[in-house]
Design a protein around this motif. Structure first.
Motif, PDB file in Angstrom:
ATOM      1  N   ASP A 177       0.851  -1.195   0.000  1.00  0.00           N
ATOM      2  CA  ASP A 177       0.000   0.000   0.000  1.00  0.00           C
ATOM      3  C   ASP A 177       0.885   1.242   0.000  1.00  0.00           C
ATOM      4  O   ASP A 177       1.229   1.791   1.050  1.00  0.00           O
ATOM      5  N   VAL A 178       1.244   1.714  -1.192  1.00  0.00           N
ATOM      6  CA  VAL A 178       2.216   2.804  -1.345  1.00  0.00           C
ATOM      7  C   VAL A 178       1.477   4.127  -1.478  1.00  0.00           C
ATOM      8  O   VAL A 178       0.551   4.268  -2.286  1.00  0.00           O
ATOM      9  N   ARG A 179       1.924   5.122  -0.704  1.00  0.00           N
ATOM     10  CA  ARG A 179       1.173   6.374  -0.622  1.00  0.00           C
ATOM     11  C   ARG A 179       1.967   7.621  -0.984  1.00  0.00           C
ATOM     12  O   ARG A 179       1.378   8.665  -1.257  1.00  0.00           O
ATOM     13  N   ALA A 180       3.294   7.585  -0.930  1.00  0.00           N
ATOM     14  CA  ALA A 180       4.055   8.827  -1.164  1.00  0.00           C
ATOM     15  C   ALA A 180       5.488   8.502  -1.554  1.00  0.00           C
ATOM     16  O   ALA A 180       6.018   7.437  -1.223  1.00  0.00           O
ATOM     17  N   PHE A 181       6.119   9.470  -2.273  1.00  0.00           N
ATOM     18  CA  PHE A 181       7.533   9.384  -2.645  1.00  0.00           C
ATOM     19  C   PHE A 181       8.195  10.730  -2.390  1.00  0.00           C
ATOM     20  O   PHE A 181       7.546  11.784  -2.433  1.00  0.00           O
ATOM     21  N   VAL A 184      15.671  12.446  -1.939  1.00  0.00           N
ATOM     22  CA  VAL A 184      16.636  13.207  -1.146  1.00  0.00           C
ATOM     23  C   VAL A 184      18.025  12.747  -1.577  1.00  0.00           C
ATOM     24  O   VAL A 184      18.423  11.607  -1.305  1.00  0.00           O
ATOM     25  N   GLY A 185      18.731  13.626  -2.276  1.00  0.00           N
ATOM     26  CA  GLY A 185      20.021  13.226  -2.819  1.00  0.00           C
ATOM     27  C   GLY A 185      19.832  12.136  -3.849  1.00  0.00           C
ATOM     28  O   GLY A 185      19.074  12.285  -4.817  1.00  0.00           O
ATOM     29  N   ASP A 186      20.489  11.005  -3.659  1.00  0.00           N
ATOM     30  CA  ASP A 186      20.366   9.871  -4.566  1.00  0.00           C
ATOM     31  C   ASP A 186      19.416   8.794  -4.032  1.00  0.00           C
ATOM     32  O   ASP A 186      19.355   7.694  -4.585  1.00  0.00           O
ATOM     33  N   THR A 187      18.697   9.126  -2.969  1.00  0.00           N
ATOM     34  CA  THR A 187      17.824   8.140  -2.337  1.00  0.00           C
ATOM     35  C   THR A 187      16.366   8.535  -2.518  1.00  0.00           C
ATOM     36  O   THR A 187      15.976   9.674  -2.233  1.00  0.00           O
ATOM     37  N   LEU A 188      15.584   7.579  -3.003  1.00  0.00           N
ATOM     38  CA  LEU A 188      14.143   7.786  -3.111  1.00  0.00           C
ATOM     39  C   LEU A 188      13.481   7.176  -1.888  1.00  0.00           C
ATOM     40  O   LEU A 188      13.611   5.980  -1.630  1.00  0.00           O
ATOM     41  N   TRP A 189      12.795   8.019  -1.115  1.00  0.00           N
ATOM     42  CA  TRP A 189      12.041   7.537   0.042  1.00  0.00           C
ATOM     43  C   TRP A 189      10.617   7.221  -0.409  1.00  0.00           C
ATOM     44  O   TRP A 189      10.025   7.932  -1.226  1.00  0.00           O
ATOM     45  N   CYS A 190      10.073   6.152   0.170  1.00  0.00           N
ATOM     46  CA  CYS A 190       8.737   5.680  -0.196  1.00  0.00           C
ATOM     47  C   CYS A 190       7.919   5.462   1.071  1.00  0.00           C
ATOM     48  O   CYS A 190       8.316   4.704   1.955  1.00  0.00           O
ATOM     49  N   GLY A 191       6.788   6.149   1.167  1.00  0.00           N
ATOM     50  CA  GLY A 191       5.895   6.002   2.311  1.00  0.00           C
ATOM     51  C   GLY A 191       4.803   4.982   2.031  1.00  0.00           C
ATOM     52  O   GLY A 191       4.151   5.031   0.986  1.00  0.00           O
ATOM     53  N   THR A 192       4.602   4.069   2.963  1.00  0.00           N
ATOM     54  CA  THR A 192       3.580   3.032   2.819  1.00  0.00           C
ATOM     55  C   THR A 192       2.705   2.990   4.066  1.00  0.00           C
ATOM     56  O   THR A 192       2.940   3.712   5.040  1.00  0.00           O
ATOM     57  N   VAL A 215       2.450   6.301   6.516  1.00  0.00           N
ATOM     58  CA  VAL A 215       2.900   7.599   6.008  1.00  0.00           C
ATOM     59  C   VAL A 215       2.016   7.976   4.827  1.00  0.00           C
ATOM     60  O   VAL A 215       1.896   7.216   3.869  1.00  0.00           O
ATOM     61  N   ARG A 216       1.405   9.153   4.899  1.00  0.00           N
ATOM     62  CA  ARG A 216       0.521   9.583   3.820  1.00  0.00           C
ATOM     63  C   ARG A 216       1.211  10.538   2.856  1.00  0.00           C
ATOM     64  O   ARG A 216       0.857  10.606   1.688  1.00  0.00           O
TER      65      ARG A 216
END
Length: 740
Positions: A177-181, A184-192, A215-216
């Protein structure tokens, strides 16, 4: 006359005489205009100098300068669904829109659509909840995992780079259940829904240890990553997320960094602005139609816009508050019963309620805009309990039946006179159906909490009698079989047809006086020969003929007998056997509301045709039908909105009564429309020299023929213009004047 003008006119009239031959006969064509509730805003993105909002009812476009709102709703070969959860500007300049059930829509800058991307193209799920664009990459969050596409900025061609899920990554993706991206720099954060994950170096890493709650939204503000959680905003520092909620009103649902300021949208207290020295500062809720904020975006002019559960709002100033903008459309998404009269269409919404809650809503569309009757807007005259029964009587008054409960205060019945504003509260509760009989009396059918069929004086609304399973047994035959009804109709012999919720159909001849039932004659259809004894609607087609809708299909009754052959043949062709409502049009054709769309049974031939969302219907679960004989329109109420349907009238869509409006076109006019048409019409707008200004194609549901601009895009000059209509072998010239 100048030679140039003579030649232009000669060419024009020669073209006018060259008519196309008629094509082959086609099946019934429906021209559909959909009305949906678009109040619930899920996301906002800047696009083509405007803002585009993802809503529960399509995409809403906002002109930030004027505040004007326009809508784009689902259509065949267009937007695949009205449930839009997110929007984003793609690398090619298209608007990508994630839908709740049909994958990814891609709107081009010219207004056309590229092919919808679905699970067939590699999406983990067709429910698309988050979009994040960086360079030529588009990260897509779904309810089933993450997909990465690249799009060619020049031609819009796409390629799938990867598709990942919790299972395929061995749990590195914290949840599907993925909600946000956020990058930051070379890192993609993913909120679920189960916390955070990160993508770096071509691999996923489970980062739930840093933040293991749902995380919404994610946002970078001054090189720091922030996350929206149910406990409020959290800030990433030294490898952990710390709650920063001092002054914040509960849950954070959206984050947005603009002009050096960080904003958070809350679940019930509006918007907050972050100040490092003093924490979160409330921007107030003055002017907001709803304080639950789901999206934030800065318009090209620098103004902050927010999306709430009930529309959009623009930040004016701390002193003034917010300016609310409500998208056009009905206030409630679904309806249960409908009627049409000279004032427009009326819809009883049953248990469907607006985002702010509150039962007891009646919707009205007057041909231009939607409005609603509520307990609040009527000062309590309309009870705040679900409205299921609705009637527009011969005197122009509206009757409303509330149900269904045996707990005090019980759902009551009211009558309202729109001409005077006077309300009458009637001494009857729990009505589910209302019908005016041929003598002018009004009949109300109860659910199981009532007595049966109540009889009202059509003028005074006084209760004259009630037909119950007890007091109707003294006639020549046993009387009403049940006090639980779903529909009432009257045949041309004046007999009442009562559709019983569990016991088939009763037909009553109503002999004698109103209260004397000793000579009444009843005819019972307990369900023998019916696909199901559980009836939902009834209409009559003569002195002893009619149709009954049940949860197992239609029943055809002729000469007071079930016709098993027609019943079986008709049911075999319906889109669903779960019948919700029935209506007859001016030609006697039967329209059928089902769980899977609508059907039409042609009166003379019995031919059955059907339509669904694949044909442009707003929703498949159809609950109510109403035929507007004045305009020749079928109103279709569904769980997803209302469809206004114009059945095609044949190859020649216009007549001598077709007209242009408004005419003349004054200073406030923005478009010219063509009225009095019954099918598709093509044509062109020309000036008096015969010069072509614009070609058009229109139909009864989309009847704009000119946007009042010349061929070069400049505003039309004052003067007289010709509008040429073409349909099959026929043509006609109308004239209009532009007055500035």
């Amino acid at each position: 006359m100048r030679a140039g003008r003579t030649l232009a006119l000669a060419a024009f009239f020669a073209e006018l005489l060259a008519a196309a031959s008629p094509g082959p006969a086609l099946a019934t064509r429906l021209f559909i205009k959909n009305h949906v509730n678009s109040d619930g805003i899920a996301g906002i993105a800047a696009w083509q100098g405007n803002l585009a909002a993802a809503t529960v009812g399509g995409i809403v476009f906002i002109d930030p300068a004027s505040g004007a709102l326009t809508k784009l709703t689902s259509a065949p070969a267009g937007l695949p669904s009205n449930g839009i959860l997110c929007v984003a500007l793609s690398p090619s300049g298209s608007l990508w829109a994630g839908t709740a059930d049909r994958g990814l829509a891609r709107l081009k800058t010219d207004g056309g659509f590229r092919r919808t991307l679905t699970s067939f193209d590699g999406l983990p799920s067709d429910r698309v909840q988050a979009l994040y664009v960086h360079g030529d990459s588009v990260w897509v969050g779904t309810s089933g995992g993450v997909a990465l596409f690249t799009e060619n900025p020049t031609n819009g061609q796409f390629a799938l780079r990867r598709s990942d899920s919790n299972a395929s990554t061995g749990g590195a993706l914290a949840a599907d259940d993925v909600r946000a991206f956020q990058l930051v720099g070379d890192t993609l954060w993913c909120g679920t829904s189960a916390g955070l994950s990160a993508f770096a170096g071509g691999a996923w890493i489970n980062r739930a240890a840093t933040l293991g709650v749902a995380v919404r939204a994610l946002e970078v503000h001054k090189d720091t990553l922030w996350a929206s959680t149910i406990a409020g905003p959290r800030r990433y520092a030294a490898g952990v997320f710390m709650t920063v909620a001092a002054g914040h009103g509960g849950e954070s649902r959206a984050l947005h960094s603009s002009g050096g300021v960080l904003y958070s949208g809350s679940a019930g207290s509006g918007v907050f602005r972050y100040s490092p020295s003093s924490g979160w500062i409330a921007l107030g809720t003055v002017g907001l139609s709803n304080a639950r904020v789901n999206a934030l975006e800065t318009a090209p002019d620098g103004r902050l816009w927010i999306g709430t559960d009930e529309g959009l709002a623009r930040d004016l100033s701390p002193a003034v508050g917010w300016q609310a903008f409500l998208p056009p459309g009905p206030a409630v998404g679904g309806s249960q019963r409908a009627v049409a009269d000279a004032r427009g269409a009326w819809f009883a919404t049953g248990n469907f309620v607006p985002a702010s809650g509150g039962s007891g809503n009646v919707l009205r569309y007057d041909g231009q805009s939607w409005s609603a009757l509520t307990a609040s807007s009527t000062g309590g005259s309309l009870q705040s309990s679900s409205v299921f029964a609705i009637l527009s009587d011969l005197g122009g008054k509206l009757w409303f039946g509330h149900c269904c409960s045996d707990v005090d205060p019980r759902p009551r019945t009211e009558r309202w006179d729109p001409a005077t504003g006077v309300w009458d509260t009637l001494g009857v509760t729990n009505l589910y159906a209302l019908k005016q009989g041929p003598t002018g009396l009004v009949y109300g059918g109860s659910v199981e909490h009532g007595n049966g069929v109540y009889v009202f004086d059509g003028t005074t609304a006084a209760i004259l009698d009630s037909l119950t399973p007890t007091n109707t047994q003294g006639g020549t035959t046993p009387g009403l079989a049940s006090n639980n009804l779903n529909g009432i109709a009257f045949d041309t012999a004046g007999r009442g047809w009562f559709a019983l919720a569990e016991n088939g159909l009763d037909i009553w001849n109503g002999n004698g006086t109103v209260k004397d039932h000793s000579d009444d004659v009843w005819l019972h259809f307990p369900g023998t020969g019916f696909p199901s004894p559980q009836t939902r609607a009834v209409v009559t087609t003569g002195a002893a003929s009619g149709w009954v809708g049940t949860v197992g299909g239609l029943v055809r009754i002729r000469n007071d007998f079930v016709d098993p052959t027609v019943t079986a043949i008709t049911n075999a062709k319906l889109p669903s056997l779960q019948i919700r409502d029935l209506a007859l049009d001016s030609g006697g054709n039967l329209w059928v509301a089902t769980l899977a769309g609508i059907a039409r049974v042609e009166a003379s031939s019995g031919v059955v045709e059907s339509w669904s969302t694949l044909d442009g219907l707003v929703g498949d679960d159809v609950r109510s039908l109403a035929w507007d004989s004045r305009r020749g329109i079928l109103w279709v109420g569904t769980t997803a909105g209302v469809s206004e349907i114009f059945p095609g009238g044949g190859a020649s869509g216009f007549s001598d009564r077709s007209y242009l409006y408004p005419s003349p076109l004054g200073a406030t006019a923005t478009a010219l429309h063509l009225g009095g048409i019954t099918d598709e019409v093509t044509g062109e707008v020309r000036d008096l020299t015969g010069a072509l200004i614009r070609r058009f194609k229109c139909d009864p549901s989309q009847n704009e023929v000119w946007d009042l601009r010349l061929a070069n895009g400049s505003p039309a000059s004052p003067g007289v213009y010709m509008v040429v209509l073409r349909a099959g072998e026929r043509s006609r010239i109308l004239r209009t004047a532009v007055v500035r």
